[in-house]
Design an enzyme around this catalytic site. Structure first.
Site, short mmCIF file in Angstrom:
data_model
loop_
_atom_site.label_atom_id
_atom_site.label_comp_id
_atom_site.label_asym_id
_atom_site.label_seq_id
_atom_site.Cartn_x
_atom_site.Cartn_y
_atom_site.Cartn_z
N ASP A 62 0.87 -1.18 0.00
CA ASP A 62 0.00 0.00 0.00
C ASP A 62 0.91 1.22 0.00
OD1 ASP A 62 -1.67 2.15 0.49
OD2 ASP A 62 -2.98 1.00 1.82
N TYR A 155 -6.02 16.48 -8.13
CA TYR A 155 -5.33 15.56 -9.05
C TYR A 155 -4.37 16.35 -9.95
CZ TYR A 155 -4.42 12.12 -12.72
OH TYR A 155 -3.79 11.28 -13.62
N1 LIG Z 1 -6.07 6.72 -17.27
C1 LIG Z 1 -5.79 7.95 -17.63
O1 LIG Z 1 -6.55 8.63 -18.36
C2 LIG Z 1 -4.48 8.57 -17.20
C3 LIG Z 1 -4.07 9.74 -17.85
C4 LIG Z 1 -2.87 10.32 -17.47
C5 LIG Z 1 -2.11 9.75 -16.48
N2 LIG Z 1 -2.53 8.61 -15.85
C6 LIG Z 1 -1.68 8.08 -14.79
O2 LIG Z 1 -1.34 6.74 -15.10
C7 LIG Z 1 -1.01 6.05 -13.88
C8 LIG Z 1 -1.68 4.68 -13.90
O3 LIG Z 1 -3.08 4.86 -13.92
P1 LIG Z 1 -4.08 3.94 -14.77
O4 LIG Z 1 -4.80 4.85 -15.68
O5 LIG Z 1 -3.38 2.76 -15.31
O6 LIG Z 1 -5.13 3.55 -13.63
P2 LIG Z 1 -5.55 2.19 -12.91
O7 LIG Z 1 -5.86 1.15 -13.91
O8 LIG Z 1 -6.61 2.59 -11.93
O9 LIG Z 1 -4.23 1.77 -12.11
C9 LIG Z 1 -3.81 2.44 -10.97
C10 LIG Z 1 -2.78 1.57 -10.26
O10 LIG Z 1 -2.33 2.28 -9.09
C11 LIG Z 1 -2.36 1.40 -7.99
N3 LIG Z 1 -2.59 2.10 -6.74
C12 LIG Z 1 -3.52 3.04 -6.45
N4 LIG Z 1 -3.48 3.35 -5.13
C13 LIG Z 1 -2.51 2.59 -4.59
C14 LIG Z 1 -2.01 2.43 -3.27
N5 LIG Z 1 -2.52 3.11 -2.22
N6 LIG Z 1 -1.01 1.55 -3.07
C15 LIG Z 1 -0.51 0.82 -4.10
N7 LIG Z 1 -0.92 0.93 -5.36
C16 LIG Z 1 -1.93 1.79 -5.60
C17 LIG Z 1 -3.52 0.45 -8.29
O11 LIG Z 1 -3.31 -0.78 -7.62
P3 LIG Z 1 -4.20 -1.35 -6.40
O12 LIG Z 1 -5.54 -0.66 -6.44
O13 LIG Z 1 -4.25 -2.81 -6.64
O14 LIG Z 1 -3.41 -1.00 -5.19
C18 LIG Z 1 -3.39 0.26 -9.79
O15 LIG Z 1 -2.51 -0.79 -10.07
C19 LIG Z 1 -1.47 6.97 -12.74
O16 LIG Z 1 -0.36 7.60 -12.17
C20 LIG Z 1 -2.36 7.99 -13.44
O17 LIG Z 1 -2.38 9.23 -12.77
C21 LIG Z 1 -3.69 8.00 -16.21
#
Ligand SMILES: NC(=O)c1ccc[n+]([C@@H]2O[C@H](COP(=O)([O-])OP(=O)(O)OC[C@H]3O[C@@H](n4cnc5c(N)ncnc54)[C@H](OP(=O)(O)O)[C@@H]3O)[C@@H](O)[C@H]2O)c1
Length: 247
Positions: A62, A155
């Site tokens: 976490d 965010y």
């Molecule tokens: N999707 C978009 O449109 C977008 C755009 C720009 C940037 N991003 C960035 O891309 C990155 C990945 O996001 P994603 O879009 O792939 O979203 P996602 O599918 O929701 O993945 C988020 C990941 O972060 C982990 N996480 C969240 N809180 C956590 C915690 N307290 N401890 C450990 N792990 C944690 C989650 O794992 P668990 O829940 O299993 O812990 C999950 O593996 C993020 O930094 C996000 O800001 C996303």
């Protein structure tokens, strides 16, 4: 891809979305990957799917708990001798307005997107220095680091912080005479759980059905590009949008 062969890569937030894709791809490209997140059963499934499961370790962490992060780095050092590549990908996005939002949700975003990223970066750089390798730290940032979308709130503030941290770290490393590289990747909308949670289900399916947004694999391509440049080339930031996205 020989630049990646046998490199130890830590991918945070590997249980879904972008983190899951990059962890899989790095194994396929010859890295030893440590995939971490809270949802351990998802990490187990990921390990079953990768091309060489023996090259992947999974750790339940976490990111809000500093001690858990330290324990993870100790395990990595014991098993693989320390990290060469850190992909700071774990992130969370809540809709929680500045005028009436919930402090707990703000705090979670700041803790995961900023503080945990800094703790992982510091620990990774210490391991790279102990191993005497010119490693690579890569932050998965966002276009929200470069402009503030409507409702961006905390965010967008966390991703603006990541932008500042990227440049600060680059300068600290240069002053220290280190060849460790630091890169940000700044995607706009990517079709993952994070975006669906943020937009809420109906809104997300409407958006995704009308607009072609980025896919996790598009972000992975940018990450691999940055990681595989010759050692003297530092990719500072890559801004990625779907051709259909206006903001
Ligand atoms: N999707 C978009 O449109 C977008 C755009 C720009 C940037 N991003 C960035 O891309 C990155 C990945 O996001 P994603 O879009 O792939 O979203 P996602 O599918 O929701 O993945 C988020 C990941 O972060 C982990 N996480 C969240 N809180 C956590 C915690 N307290 N401890 C450990 N792990 C944690 C989650 O794992 P668990 O829940 O299993 O812990 C999950 O593996 C993020 O930094 C996000 O800001 C996303």
């Amino acid at each position: 891809m020989e630049l990646l062969q046998d490199k130890v890569a830590l991918v945070t937030g590997a249980s879904s979305g972008i983190g899951r894709e990059i962890a899989k791809d790095l194994v396929a490209k010859g890295c030893k990957v440590v995939a971490c997140a809270r949802r351990y059963e998802r990490l187990q499934k990921l390990r079953e799917e990768v091309s060489a499961p023996e090259r992947m370790d999974i750790i339940k962490v976490d990111m809000r708990e500093e001690q858990e992060i330290h324990d993870m780095f100790s395990q990595i050092k014991e098993k693989w001798g320390g990290v060469d590549i850190l992909i700071n990908n774990a992130g969370i996005s809540h809709r929680s307005a500045l005028i009436d939002g919930d402090t707990k949700l703000w705090s979670e975003m700041l803790n995961v997107n900023v503080l945990a990223l800094c703790i992982c970066t510091r620990e990774a750089i210490q391991q790279m220095q102990e191993k005497e390798v010119d490693g690579h730290v890569l932050h998965v940032s966002s276009m929200a680091a470069h402009r503030v979308p409507p409702g961006g709130g905390i965010y967008a503030a966390t991703k603006h912080a990541v932008k500042a941290l990227t440049e600060s770290l680059r300068k600290e490393l240069r002053v220290a005479g280190s060849n460790i590289r630091i890169t940000s990747i700044s995607p706009a909308l990517v079709k993952t759980a994070l975006m669906s949670d943020y937009l809420k289900d109906k809104e997300a399916s409407n958006l995704f059905s009308k607009t072609k947004v980025l896919d996790s694999k598009d972000v992975v391509s940018a990450i691999i590009y940055a990681l595989t440049q010759p050692p003297h080339v530092q990719v500072h930031d890559i801004l990625l949008r779907s051709v259909h996205q206006i903001t």
